[in-house]
Enzyme design. Sequence first.
Site, PDB file in Angstrom:
ATOM      1  N   HIS A  28     -38.823 -11.565  26.820  1.00 23.90           N
ATOM      2  CA  HIS A  28     -39.495 -12.864  26.899  1.00 23.90           C
ATOM      3  C   HIS A  28     -41.002 -12.598  26.982  1.00 23.90           C
ATOM      4  O   HIS A  28     -41.419 -11.569  27.518  1.00 23.90           O
ATOM      5  CB  HIS A  28     -39.000 -13.550  28.179  1.00 23.90           C
ATOM      6  CG  HIS A  28     -39.416 -14.973  28.338  1.00 23.90           C
ATOM      7  ND1 HIS A  28     -40.675 -15.327  28.773  1.00 23.90           N
ATOM      8  CD2 HIS A  28     -38.732 -16.135  28.151  1.00 23.90           C
ATOM      9  CE1 HIS A  28     -40.741 -16.652  28.840  1.00 23.90           C
ATOM     10  NE2 HIS A  28     -39.581 -17.169  28.469  1.00 23.90           N
ATOM     11  N   ASP A  82     -36.519  -7.752  34.631  1.00 24.65           N
ATOM     12  CA  ASP A  82     -36.573  -9.201  34.536  1.00 24.65           C
ATOM     13  C   ASP A  82     -35.137  -9.721  34.611  1.00 24.65           C
ATOM     14  O   ASP A  82     -34.376  -9.623  33.652  1.00 24.65           O
ATOM     15  CB  ASP A  82     -37.226  -9.601  33.205  1.00 24.65           C
ATOM     16  CG  ASP A  82     -37.257 -11.114  33.006  1.00 24.65           C
ATOM     17  OD1 ASP A  82     -36.766 -11.844  33.899  1.00 24.65           O
ATOM     18  OD2 ASP A  82     -37.759 -11.558  31.961  1.00 24.65           O
ATOM     19  N   GLN A 128     -32.313 -14.086  33.493  1.00 25.03           N
ATOM     20  CA  GLN A 128     -31.060 -14.535  32.877  1.00 25.03           C
ATOM     21  C   GLN A 128     -29.850 -13.861  33.509  1.00 25.03           C
ATOM     22  O   GLN A 128     -28.722 -14.023  33.036  1.00 25.03           O
ATOM     23  CB  GLN A 128     -31.075 -14.247  31.362  1.00 25.03           C
ATOM     24  CG  GLN A 128     -32.196 -14.925  30.606  1.00 25.03           C
ATOM     25  CD  GLN A 128     -32.020 -16.434  30.508  1.00 25.03           C
ATOM     26  OE1 GLN A 128     -30.972 -16.990  30.812  1.00 25.03           O
ATOM     27  NE2 GLN A 128     -33.073 -17.117  30.084  1.00 25.03           N
ATOM     28  N   LYS A 161     -33.589 -21.583  36.870  1.00 26.63           N
ATOM     29  CA  LYS A 161     -32.494 -21.191  35.965  1.00 26.63           C
ATOM     30  C   LYS A 161     -31.205 -20.939  36.747  1.00 26.63           C
ATOM     31  O   LYS A 161     -30.201 -20.515  36.175  1.00 26.63           O
ATOM     32  CB  LYS A 161     -32.877 -19.933  35.189  1.00 26.63           C
ATOM     33  CG  LYS A 161     -34.007 -20.147  34.177  1.00 26.63           C
ATOM     34  CD  LYS A 161     -34.176 -18.921  33.302  1.00 26.63           C
ATOM     35  CE  LYS A 161     -35.538 -18.787  32.687  1.00 26.63           C
ATOM     36  NZ  LYS A 161     -35.849 -19.747  31.644  1.00 26.63           N
ATOM     37  N   CYS A 187     -39.780 -18.221  23.256  1.00 23.72           N
ATOM     38  CA  CYS A 187     -40.750 -17.328  23.922  1.00 23.72           C
ATOM     39  C   CYS A 187     -40.474 -15.865  23.617  1.00 23.72           C
ATOM     40  O   CYS A 187     -40.668 -14.992  24.476  1.00 23.72           O
ATOM     41  CB  CYS A 187     -40.766 -17.533  25.427  1.00 23.72           C
ATOM     42  SG  CYS A 187     -41.640 -18.994  25.917  1.00 23.72           S
TER      43      CYS A 187
END
Lengths: 434, 150
Positions: A137, A215, A218, A241, A380
């Site tokens: 991202h 990261d 997700q 999220k 993104c």
Amino acid sequence: MKTIPTLSTCTPLNDSELADLRDQFPILSRSTASGAPLAFLDNAASTQRPVCVIDAMSDCYQQYYANVHRGIHTLSEESTEAYEQSRKVIASFINAASEREVIFTSGATASINLVARTWGDQNLREGDVILTTIAEHHANIVPWHQLCERTGCRVEFLPLKKDFTFDDETVHQKLRELRPKLFAFTAVSNVLGTITPVKKWVHWARELGITTLVDASQAAPHQPLDVEQLDTDFLVFGGHKMCGPTGIGVLHGKENYLDSMPPFLGGGGMINRVSVDGFETADLPDKFEAGTPPIAEAIGLAAAAKFLRQIGLDRIAAHEKQLAQVADEGLRLIEGIEVIGPSMSHKSGIVSFSIDRVHAHDIAQELDHLGLAVRAGHHCTMPLHRHLKKSSTTRASFYLYNRLEEAHRFLEAVQQVQKKFTPSGRKRSSRPQD
Amino acid sequence: MSNEQDIYEEHVLDHYEDPYHRGELDKATHSHEADNPLCGDVVHIDLKIDSEDKIQEAWFSGDGCVISQASASMLIETVEGKSLDEVRNFTAEQMLGLFGPKLTPNRQKCCLLSWRVLQSAIHSPVDDLPPDDDGGPDVHFGGPSLGEES
């Protein structure tokens, strides 16, 4: 990263449980502008919130809200207690060694920028390398580009294989060859759904003395996370999220890292004392939380974490995977449609695709007309789309409250869209006058 | 149940599938191209402008969503035979009206791409260097751009 369990290893969400669960998300019962019932499949961008999260924030504002820390009155003490309790809940949610390792930020993006501006500025020099993947991202690319501009270091990108996964051998080789100062990568691609082997990659980096940042934007909403087991130096995710509020995210850092880093934003809350000559930095975690923190948001995020835990992250992963599998395998059978992502054994509940000669925005617009909320564009991830030679893709992403019926509806709707935009020998004429 | 207008009405799909003057113009006197970087729509317009400042011939090429391409076809069909003054006075609102179905602010950008390109093209003789600014008139419609999202 723990392997996502299959349905055989955990109890799936049954119909009545799913119905009860959906009742906790009032927004799901609305319809779209066309009047069609909503099927919300845009969860990788942001999820919806259950009543318990909304109530937790509302209770805070209605019953005990005041600024946290140093307030010698009832409301401030209650707010401080609730805010710090939320930190404990999040520390336990990711199995952090201590709540001092949990920094509340405004989101995953802010968390990465914090690391880039403090640890990055302190440790990166001209010629140094940051290794990342092509599937990141923008939030895990641009802060590093900015760091390059400040220090003269450079970013290297790991390529994807044809099957949308990464070649472990290449990863290991690049780590040995380039000796990056930092290996920053996503746990789950927000477009491809590809799950990376976090534990293994971090282990390789550790052996070579390379710092890691993962990261988990997700991943945190969809599967159990254990930072002790993963052994990451930094791990970030956002609240919105994972059924939590917007405006809050988490930076987990190993205590020795956070201790050695300079503070980021200066202001109230991050100091022990200030004089006309200078300041003395506060201890963790306050050191990185200048200004009034997102108090109600932290309380909402803790409520979301408890909510997800109560259902079971294993079961959530299995449920959404089951729905994504129907969508993924169904799409692969349709001529003229390409699924942009690996097979289900390597991915989460994200299904991106493109239809031959149909623009992603037309697909999303028409799906919305049929009641399905999906996302279209580059998500993104411009470098990834360039790598894949696509200007845009359409993405359906499933979550705990989606139903099997919605996955089937999605497949039917995609075929309707494909048919609508397939050339059928139309002839242009002047606009009919009304 | 619905009062939503179908954006992809027959007239729009007809122009998308059977566009007017889609292609390049060999002897173009004026020409311009621009894109919407966040969604990848591109429109290129070639014009033949005569000595009386009239658009004798107009062609377009490009790539993108139905709205960007169908609206370009409608615009090119409309603009032939018009004077440069008429083109300059043709407003963004009129362009949206020409397209027909009501668009949300995000999709208005798709529809106005060809209009922006045309407004720049009439100031872009082919022998000259293209202007630095690809934007045409600085008109902003609607909210945040499509495409930049999580």
